[in-house]
Write an enzyme that holds these catalytic residues in place. Structure first.
Site, PDB file in Angstrom:
ATOM      1  N   SER A 162      45.494  41.072  36.787  1.00 43.48           N
ATOM      2  CA  SER A 162      44.353  41.672  37.224  1.00 43.48           C
ATOM      3  C   SER A 162      44.072  40.818  38.799  1.00 43.48           C
ATOM      4  O   SER A 162      44.949  41.036  39.595  1.00 43.48           O
ATOM      5  CB  SER A 162      43.013  41.410  36.315  1.00 43.48           C
ATOM      6  OG  SER A 162      42.141  42.334  36.795  1.00 43.48           O
ATOM      7  N   ARG A 232      28.418  43.776  32.209  1.00 44.11           N
ATOM      8  CA  ARG A 232      29.720  43.613  31.325  1.00 44.11           C
ATOM      9  C   ARG A 232      29.966  44.508  30.451  1.00 44.11           C
ATOM     10  O   ARG A 232      31.106  44.856  29.981  1.00 44.11           O
ATOM     11  CB  ARG A 232      29.144  42.171  30.621  1.00 44.11           C
ATOM     12  CG  ARG A 232      30.458  41.635  29.737  1.00 44.11           C
ATOM     13  CD  ARG A 232      31.655  41.362  30.638  1.00 44.11           C
ATOM     14  NE  ARG A 232      32.525  40.576  29.667  1.00 44.11           N
ATOM     15  CZ  ARG A 232      33.796  40.195  30.227  1.00 44.11           C
ATOM     16  NH1 ARG A 232      34.234  40.563  31.309  1.00 44.11           N
ATOM     17  NH2 ARG A 232      34.551  39.637  29.458  1.00 44.11           N
ATOM     18  N   ASP A 327      47.094  50.703  30.011  1.00 49.22           N
ATOM     19  CA  ASP A 327      46.034  50.264  30.807  1.00 49.22           C
ATOM     20  C   ASP A 327      45.848  51.356  31.974  1.00 49.22           C
ATOM     21  O   ASP A 327      46.597  51.641  32.728  1.00 49.22           O
ATOM     22  CB  ASP A 327      46.486  49.144  31.580  1.00 49.22           C
ATOM     23  CG  ASP A 327      45.627  48.474  32.727  1.00 49.22           C
ATOM     24  OD1 ASP A 327      44.359  49.131  32.754  1.00 49.22           O
ATOM     25  OD2 ASP A 327      46.015  47.395  33.140  1.00 49.22           O
ATOM     26  N   HIS A 360      43.696  47.426  29.728  1.00 47.03           N
ATOM     27  CA  HIS A 360      43.901  46.277  30.787  1.00 47.03           C
ATOM     28  C   HIS A 360      43.887  44.882  30.034  1.00 47.03           C
ATOM     29  O   HIS A 360      44.413  43.888  30.636  1.00 47.03           O
ATOM     30  CB  HIS A 360      42.646  46.377  31.646  1.00 47.03           C
ATOM     31  CG  HIS A 360      42.842  45.514  33.102  1.00 47.03           C
ATOM     32  ND1 HIS A 360      43.860  45.457  33.636  1.00 47.03           N
ATOM     33  CD2 HIS A 360      42.007  44.611  33.388  1.00 47.03           C
ATOM     34  CE1 HIS A 360      43.908  44.621  34.678  1.00 47.03           C
ATOM     35  NE2 HIS A 360      42.618  43.961  34.398  1.00 47.03           N
ATOM     36  N   ASP A 361      43.030  44.674  29.170  1.00 42.76           N
ATOM     37  CA  ASP A 361      43.119  43.332  28.468  1.00 42.76           C
ATOM     38  C   ASP A 361      44.356  42.786  27.776  1.00 42.76           C
ATOM     39  O   ASP A 361      44.544  41.958  27.423  1.00 42.76           O
ATOM     40  CB  ASP A 361      41.835  43.203  27.124  1.00 42.76           C
ATOM     41  CG  ASP A 361      40.723  43.142  27.657  1.00 42.76           C
ATOM     42  OD1 ASP A 361      40.445  42.982  28.739  1.00 42.76           O
ATOM     43  OD2 ASP A 361      39.686  43.098  26.878  1.00 42.76           O
TER      44      ASP A 361
END
Length: 388
Positions: A162, A232, A327, A360-361
């Site tokens: 990232s 968040r 992602d 994405h994680d």
């Protein structure tokens, strides 16, 4: 230099207990925004042993909410290891029996490095909202200064996912003779309009919190918890895939009766509330604003009229570029843009698209194919040394 102590449990492949260190720089540091810090601190950790020729050093760059604590434990009582412990350690893709790994908290961070929480020596109060704008170029410049302190003239690899991958790319551009391999994971050469929009929504959530006080919440003895929590929550949703959220939570209830529509809370709502609350207790709001803006401003081709091929033409590193099919925040198409530019610039590049379900994680989580590709590439780096 302090080393990691023996592993808590060899079966875990953990590097064991680690202790952060601080590098202090007294000389003025000019930032890309043309403001100057009178000096600064960087907090960092190291894992593994630096070899005799100082050729096996690897720099790990963190993403938006990361810090220097990438692997191991700070105390035997720690429930959770560092944020990339799945990847760093004996026998793991970033193998600490082969590499000397350096991980730091970036300038502007809120975990010990100089940032908005740091006291401004001119006025004796935290910088807060007055902390100057920092960019990926600034981070890479300060990381090179840390490497000098550690006696590392050239990294065998600079690795990041990232925002960390953006730093690896910037390293190859700004210090071509000091990096042998750039490992760019789930990143982009610049953010899309959609990504910038998500970051702005998160910033607005923070700035709209009544406890934000225009960034001067420290003086007001307040914390914009609600804003940080919402920021968040928005970010976390974009880091996950629809399938992974469905598999994990579905429409399961945490409490209440959906049939009577009374006091209903879904499991996914409870999870997001927990993530948001936890984040608001550990992260600084001004640092969040600073980090997301660094993401937005990243565009190394800007000085070359948008021509990424031209900016990459001066690089000397070999590249590994990885992306994940699920992602959608940093889609494989963004990684393809980097790969295509490297190929056109006649650079040595290996790329792979990993089928992993976590969005994405995925770059933070164990996946057999992902670890095979990353570990195999780094094994080749270790066998060839930093001159590979």
């Amino acid at each position: 230099m302090r080393r990691a102590s023996p592993s808590r449990s060899p079966a875990e492949g953990s590097i064991g207990l680690v202790e952060p260190r601080i590098a202090h720089f007294e000389e003025p540091f000019e930032l890309q925004c043309r403001e100057t810090l009178p000096g600064f601190d960087l907090v960092y950790e190291t894992y593994g042993e630096l070899d005799e020729i100082r050729g096996n050093a690897v720099l790990v760059c963190h993403a938006l909410s990361g810090d220097h604590h990438a692997a191991g434990y700070h105390s035997p009582e720690d429930a959770k290891p560092g944020w990339w412990d799945t990847c760093i350690g004996p026998g793991k893709p970033i193998d600490t029996t082969k590499f000397f790994v350096v991980s730091l908290n970036n300038l502007g961070g809120c975990n010990g490095s100089t940032g908005p929480r740091t006291v401004d020596p001119d006025i004796g109060e935290p910088y807060g909202e007055r902390f100057p704008t920092v960019t990926v170029k600034d981070w890479v410049k300060s990381q090179a200064m840390l490497a000098d302190v550690l006696g590392i003239s050239r990294f065998a690899a600079v690795i990041g996912g990232s925002l960390g991958g953006m730093q690896a790319l910037q390293w190859a551009i700004d210090f071509p003779d000091r990096i042998a391999h750039a490992v760019v994971i789930a990143a982009a050469a610049k953010l899309s309009a959609q990504n910038i929009a998500f970051n702005e929504i998160a910033r607005q959530a923070i700035q709209a919190d009544p406890e934000f006080h225009e960034g001067r919440y420290h003086q007001a003895n307040a914390i914009p918890r609600k804003g940080l929590m919402l920021a968040r929550m928005v970010g976390h949703v974009t880091y996950l895939s629809d399938d992974s959220m469905g598999d994990r939570f579905g429409r399961e209830l945490k409490s209440g009766d959906i049939g009577s529509a009374q006091d209903v809370q879904f499991q996914v709502e409870s999870y997001l509330h927990y993530q948001g609350t936890s984040f608001s207790e550990r992260f600084d709001a001004n640092t969040y604003l600073l980090m997301t803006r660094a993401l937005d401003y990243f565009d190394p081709a800007l000085e070359f009229e948008g021509d990424l091929v031209r900016v990459l033409a001066g690089t000397q590193a070999k590249f590994l570029v990885l992306s994940f099919l699920s992602d959608w925040r940093f889609s494989p198409a963004r990684s393809d843009e980097i790969v295509d530019a490297l190929i056109e610039a006649r650079k040595d590049v290996v790329s792979a698209k990993i089928d992993a379900p976590h969005g994405h994680d995925s770059f933070l989580l164990p996946n057999e194919r992902y670890f095979d590709v990353l570990g195999g590439y780094l094994d080749a780096v270790a066998r060839g040394g930093s001159s590979t």
